[in-house]
Design a protein around this motif. Structure first.
Motif, PDB file in Angstrom:
ATOM      1  N   ARG A   1      11.769 -70.946  42.934  1.00  0.00           N
ATOM      2  CA  ARG A   1      11.087 -72.214  43.168  1.00  0.00           C
ATOM      3  C   ARG A   1       9.591 -71.967  42.984  1.00  0.00           C
ATOM      4  O   ARG A   1       9.057 -70.972  43.476  1.00  0.00           O
ATOM      5  CB  ARG A   1      11.380 -72.716  44.576  1.00  0.00           C
ATOM      6  CG  ARG A   1      10.781 -74.068  44.900  1.00  0.00           C
ATOM      7  CD  ARG A   1      11.174 -74.546  46.279  1.00  0.00           C
ATOM      8  NE  ARG A   1      12.611 -74.772  46.398  1.00  0.00           N
ATOM      9  CZ  ARG A   1      13.159 -75.638  47.250  1.00  0.00           C
ATOM     10  NH1 ARG A   1      12.399 -76.367  48.049  1.00  0.00           N
ATOM     11  NH2 ARG A   1      14.460 -75.782  47.312  1.00  0.00           N
ATOM     12  N   VAL A   2       8.923 -72.844  42.257  1.00  0.00           N
ATOM     13  CA  VAL A   2       7.494 -72.696  41.969  1.00  0.00           C
ATOM     14  C   VAL A   2       6.736 -73.877  42.557  1.00  0.00           C
ATOM     15  O   VAL A   2       7.161 -75.033  42.395  1.00  0.00           O
ATOM     16  CB  VAL A   2       7.244 -72.607  40.446  1.00  0.00           C
ATOM     17  CG1 VAL A   2       5.747 -72.457  40.155  1.00  0.00           C
ATOM     18  CG2 VAL A   2       8.009 -71.437  39.847  1.00  0.00           C
ATOM     19  N   MET A   3       5.634 -73.604  43.240  1.00  0.00           N
ATOM     20  CA  MET A   3       4.803 -74.655  43.835  1.00  0.00           C
ATOM     21  C   MET A   3       3.449 -74.714  43.123  1.00  0.00           C
ATOM     22  O   MET A   3       2.741 -73.716  43.018  1.00  0.00           O
ATOM     23  CB  MET A   3       4.588 -74.413  45.328  1.00  0.00           C
ATOM     24  CG  MET A   3       3.671 -75.436  45.988  1.00  0.00           C
ATOM     25  SD  MET A   3       3.689 -75.394  47.807  1.00  0.00           S
ATOM     26  CE  MET A   3       3.117 -73.722  48.137  1.00  0.00           C
ATOM     27  N   TYR A   4       3.122 -75.907  42.626  1.00  0.00           N
ATOM     28  CA  TYR A   4       1.836 -76.152  41.967  1.00  0.00           C
ATOM     29  C   TYR A   4       0.946 -76.938  42.921  1.00  0.00           C
ATOM     30  O   TYR A   4       1.349 -77.982  43.431  1.00  0.00           O
ATOM     31  CB  TYR A   4       2.030 -76.957  40.690  1.00  0.00           C
ATOM     32  CG  TYR A   4       2.821 -76.251  39.607  1.00  0.00           C
ATOM     33  CD1 TYR A   4       2.178 -75.534  38.600  1.00  0.00           C
ATOM     34  CD2 TYR A   4       4.217 -76.304  39.593  1.00  0.00           C
ATOM     35  CE1 TYR A   4       2.902 -74.889  37.610  1.00  0.00           C
ATOM     36  CE2 TYR A   4       4.954 -75.656  38.610  1.00  0.00           C
ATOM     37  CZ  TYR A   4       4.288 -74.948  37.619  1.00  0.00           C
ATOM     38  OH  TYR A   4       5.007 -74.309  36.651  1.00  0.00           O
ATOM     39  N   VAL A   5      -0.271 -76.448  43.151  1.00  0.00           N
ATOM     40  CA  VAL A   5      -1.244 -77.124  44.011  1.00  0.00           C
ATOM     41  C   VAL A   5      -2.329 -77.721  43.122  1.00  0.00           C
ATOM     42  O   VAL A   5      -2.892 -77.033  42.261  1.00  0.00           O
ATOM     43  CB  VAL A   5      -1.864 -76.163  45.045  1.00  0.00           C
ATOM     44  CG1 VAL A   5      -2.835 -76.906  45.948  1.00  0.00           C
ATOM     45  CG2 VAL A   5      -0.765 -75.484  45.875  1.00  0.00           C
TER      46      VAL A   5
ATOM     47  N   TYR B   1       0.567 -81.080  46.284  1.00  0.00           N
ATOM     48  CA  TYR B   1       1.414 -80.037  45.713  1.00  0.00           C
ATOM     49  C   TYR B   1       2.748 -80.643  45.306  1.00  0.00           C
ATOM     50  O   TYR B   1       3.173 -81.688  45.821  1.00  0.00           O
ATOM     51  CB  TYR B   1       1.639 -78.898  46.708  1.00  0.00           C
ATOM     52  CG  TYR B   1       2.592 -79.237  47.831  1.00  0.00           C
ATOM     53  CD1 TYR B   1       3.955 -78.936  47.742  1.00  0.00           C
ATOM     54  CD2 TYR B   1       2.144 -79.878  48.991  1.00  0.00           C
ATOM     55  CE1 TYR B   1       4.835 -79.251  48.764  1.00  0.00           C
ATOM     56  CE2 TYR B   1       3.016 -80.202  50.019  1.00  0.00           C
ATOM     57  CZ  TYR B   1       4.352 -79.884  49.898  1.00  0.00           C
ATOM     58  OH  TYR B   1       5.226 -80.207  50.910  1.00  0.00           O
ATOM     59  N   ILE B   2       3.414 -79.995  44.363  1.00  0.00           N
ATOM     60  CA  ILE B   2       4.795 -80.313  44.028  1.00  0.00           C
ATOM     61  C   ILE B   2       5.563 -79.000  43.933  1.00  0.00           C
ATOM     62  O   ILE B   2       4.990 -77.954  43.617  1.00  0.00           O
ATOM     63  CB  ILE B   2       4.942 -81.105  42.703  1.00  0.00           C
ATOM     64  CG1 ILE B   2       4.405 -80.276  41.517  1.00  0.00           C
ATOM     65  CG2 ILE B   2       4.249 -82.447  42.796  1.00  0.00           C
ATOM     66  CD1 ILE B   2       4.732 -80.899  40.170  1.00  0.00           C
ATOM     67  N   GLU B   3       6.855 -79.071  44.209  1.00  0.00           N
ATOM     68  CA  GLU B   3       7.718 -77.907  44.069  1.00  0.00           C
ATOM     69  C   GLU B   3       8.664 -78.141  42.899  1.00  0.00           C
ATOM     70  O   GLU B   3       9.212 -79.232  42.731  1.00  0.00           O
ATOM     71  CB  GLU B   3       8.508 -77.678  45.355  1.00  0.00           C
ATOM     72  CG  GLU B   3       7.630 -77.307  46.537  1.00  0.00           C
ATOM     73  CD  GLU B   3       8.437 -77.093  47.799  1.00  0.00           C
ATOM     74  OE1 GLU B   3       8.819 -75.937  48.078  1.00  0.00           O
ATOM     75  OE2 GLU B   3       8.719 -78.089  48.491  1.00  0.00           O
TER      76      GLU B   3
ATOM     77  N   LYS C   1      12.638 -85.736  39.352  1.00  0.00           N
ATOM     78  CA  LYS C   1      13.619 -85.365  40.363  1.00  0.00           C
ATOM     79  C   LYS C   1      14.999 -85.762  39.867  1.00  0.00           C
ATOM     80  O   LYS C   1      15.159 -86.748  39.156  1.00  0.00           O
ATOM     81  CB  LYS C   1      13.312 -86.044  41.702  1.00  0.00           C
ATOM     82  CG  LYS C   1      12.111 -85.438  42.424  1.00  0.00           C
ATOM     83  CD  LYS C   1      11.976 -85.961  43.835  1.00  0.00           C
ATOM     84  CE  LYS C   1      10.838 -85.268  44.572  1.00  0.00           C
ATOM     85  NZ  LYS C   1      10.684 -85.780  45.960  1.00  0.00           N
ATOM     86  N   GLU C   2      15.990 -84.996  40.231  1.00  0.00           N
ATOM     87  CA  GLU C   2      17.357 -85.312  39.841  1.00  0.00           C
ATOM     88  C   GLU C   2      17.853 -86.519  40.632  1.00  0.00           C
ATOM     89  O   GLU C   2      17.438 -86.757  41.760  1.00  0.00           O
ATOM     90  CB  GLU C   2      18.263 -84.111  40.085  1.00  0.00           C
ATOM     91  CG  GLU C   2      18.013 -82.951  39.149  1.00  0.00           C
ATOM     92  CD  GLU C   2      19.009 -81.834  39.352  1.00  0.00           C
ATOM     93  OE1 GLU C   2      19.714 -81.486  38.386  1.00  0.00           O
ATOM     94  OE2 GLU C   2      19.075 -81.312  40.474  1.00  0.00           O
ATOM     95  N   LEU C   3      18.761 -87.272  40.005  1.00  0.00           N
ATOM     96  CA  LEU C   3      19.314 -88.465  40.635  1.00  0.00           C
ATOM     97  C   LEU C   3      20.810 -88.292  40.851  1.00  0.00           C
ATOM     98  O   LEU C   3      21.497 -87.647  40.055  1.00  0.00           O
ATOM     99  CB  LEU C   3      19.059 -89.692  39.765  1.00  0.00           C
ATOM    100  CG  LEU C   3      17.597 -89.989  39.398  1.00  0.00           C
ATOM    101  CD1 LEU C   3      17.534 -91.214  38.496  1.00  0.00           C
ATOM    102  CD2 LEU C   3      16.741 -90.191  40.638  1.00  0.00           C
ATOM    103  N   ASP C   4      21.318 -88.893  41.909  1.00  0.00           N
ATOM    104  CA  ASP C   4      22.762 -88.868  42.144  1.00  0.00           C
ATOM    105  C   ASP C   4      23.422 -90.017  41.389  1.00  0.00           C
ATOM    106  O   ASP C   4      22.771 -90.747  40.632  1.00  0.00           O
ATOM    107  CB  ASP C   4      23.076 -88.916  43.644  1.00  0.00           C
ATOM    108  CG  ASP C   4      22.543 -90.187  44.317  1.00  0.00           C
ATOM    109  OD1 ASP C   4      22.316 -91.200  43.624  1.00  0.00           O
ATOM    110  OD2 ASP C   4      22.366 -90.161  45.558  1.00  0.00           O
ATOM    111  N   ASP C   5      24.701 -90.202  41.593  1.00  0.00           N
ATOM    112  CA  ASP C   5      25.443 -91.229  40.865  1.00  0.00           C
ATOM    113  C   ASP C   5      24.966 -92.641  41.187  1.00  0.00           C
ATOM    114  O   ASP C   5      25.169 -93.569  40.396  1.00  0.00           O
ATOM    115  CB  ASP C   5      26.943 -91.123  41.181  1.00  0.00           C
ATOM    116  CG  ASP C   5      27.536 -89.815  40.675  1.00  0.00           C
ATOM    117  OD1 ASP C   5      26.944 -89.234  39.739  1.00  0.00           O
ATOM    118  OD2 ASP C   5      28.574 -89.382  41.211  1.00  0.00           O
TER     119      ASP C   5
ATOM    120  N   GLY D   1      17.249 -84.086  46.697  1.00  0.00           N
ATOM    121  CA  GLY D   1      16.394 -82.954  47.044  1.00  0.00           C
ATOM    122  C   GLY D   1      14.920 -83.284  47.025  1.00  0.00           C
ATOM    123  O   GLY D   1      14.496 -84.417  46.742  1.00  0.00           O
ATOM    124  N   ASP D   2      14.124 -82.269  47.310  1.00  0.00           N
ATOM    125  CA  ASP D   2      12.681 -82.455  47.382  1.00  0.00           C
ATOM    126  C   ASP D   2      11.945 -81.777  46.235  1.00  0.00           C
ATOM    127  O   ASP D   2      10.718 -81.746  46.216  1.00  0.00           O
ATOM    128  CB  ASP D   2      12.148 -81.920  48.712  1.00  0.00           C
ATOM    129  CG  ASP D   2      12.542 -80.462  48.954  1.00  0.00           C
ATOM    130  OD1 ASP D   2      13.280 -79.902  48.108  1.00  0.00           O
ATOM    131  OD2 ASP D   2      12.121 -79.883  49.967  1.00  0.00           O
TER     132      ASP D   2
END
Length: 266
Positions: A80-84, A89-91, A185-189, A195-196
């Protein structure tokens, strides 16, 4: 009676061997051309592959090797990579199943199987194709950029917000001015975010500044293994930034080894 046939099957440890395998129906439909390439692969007719296919195959195999090539895409899989940036920030997570799409090639293999074959060095040239939607020259450039992904994750870059292409929109992207990794971000059905973390979904052979709403300099980049709770590695620190001016919410995500002594609770 169960029908059986002999196929040429490849493994990592030696030359092709002949095994008896059961014939099963494909779960998903395949076009005639894809089915023909699949037949060539399973029959061991690799000499039918073209020079461009073999060149791309060799490049892809190199990008999927984790231990031999320190700066390849494979080094980020499972992390997992975090950009500030901009006081925020985003992960981001780099998933193995996104690797196929990033290469730009056409293939009948599923996303997970494509990366698995590449990582195990059993991906063959006959499993790779090109067409108007997947042109060879663009695939070459994309695969070359994949070789720079891990390097960009540890060097100066820009974070782009609200990227719009002709066919898709992305919440964020990161670029080194040569290419851009686009993220959502991924989406469900039901269309709800899962997730975050953001997931790298596309690689653009451009910097995408003109396609984004805002652009920011990245000040810090951290990484951690997916099974760790806190970030343990500092991959990049801007020359005008330091570890003391991080937002408190970012500090709470860092392992104590990254925090200046006496300032963990600032």
């Amino acid at each position: 009676n169960k029908q059986k046939t002999h196929l040429i099957w490849y493994n990592e440890e030696g030359p092709p061997t002949t095994k008896t395998k059961k014939v099963c129906l494909m779960g998903n439909s395949i076009t005639a051309g894809e089915e023909l390439r699949k037949y060539f692969y399973e029959s061991g007719l690799n000499f039918l592959s073209s020079v461009p296919q073999r060149r791309i195959q060799e490049m892809i195999l190199a990008m999927a090797q984790k231990h031999r090539y320190k700066r390849r895409f494979a080094r980020l899989v499972g992390k997992r990579v975090m950009y500030v940036f901009d006081g925020r920030y985003i992960e981001v997570i780099y998933k193995a199943e996104n690797f196929r799409h990033l290469t730009g090639v056409e293939t009948f293999l599923s996303a997970k199987r494509f990366y698995s074959y590449a990582a195990r060095k059993i991906l063959t040239a006959d499993q790779i194709g090109f067409n108007a939607k997947h042109p060879y020259d663009l695939c070459v450039r994309k695969v070359e950029h994949i070789g720079e992904v891990a390097t960009m994750a540890g060097s100066e870059s820009f974070l782009l917000e609200e990227i719009k292409t002709d066919t898709q929109s992305y919440k964020f992207g990161t670029t080194d001015l040569n290419f851009t990794l686009c993220m959502n971000k991924e989406l469900d059905d039901q269309g709800n975010e899962k997730g975050d973390c953001f997931v790298v979904q596309s690689l653009r052979d451009e910097d995408c500044f003109s396609r984004s709403k805002e652009a920011y300099s990245v000040t810090h980049i951290f990484s951690r293994a997916n099974d760790k709770k806190k970030y343990t590695d500092l991959l990049f620190l801007d020359k005008n930034a330091d570890m003391n001016n991080l937002p408190q919410e970012v500090k709470e995500l860092l392992d104590d080894c990254l925090l200046p002594q006496g300032r963990e609770n600032d």
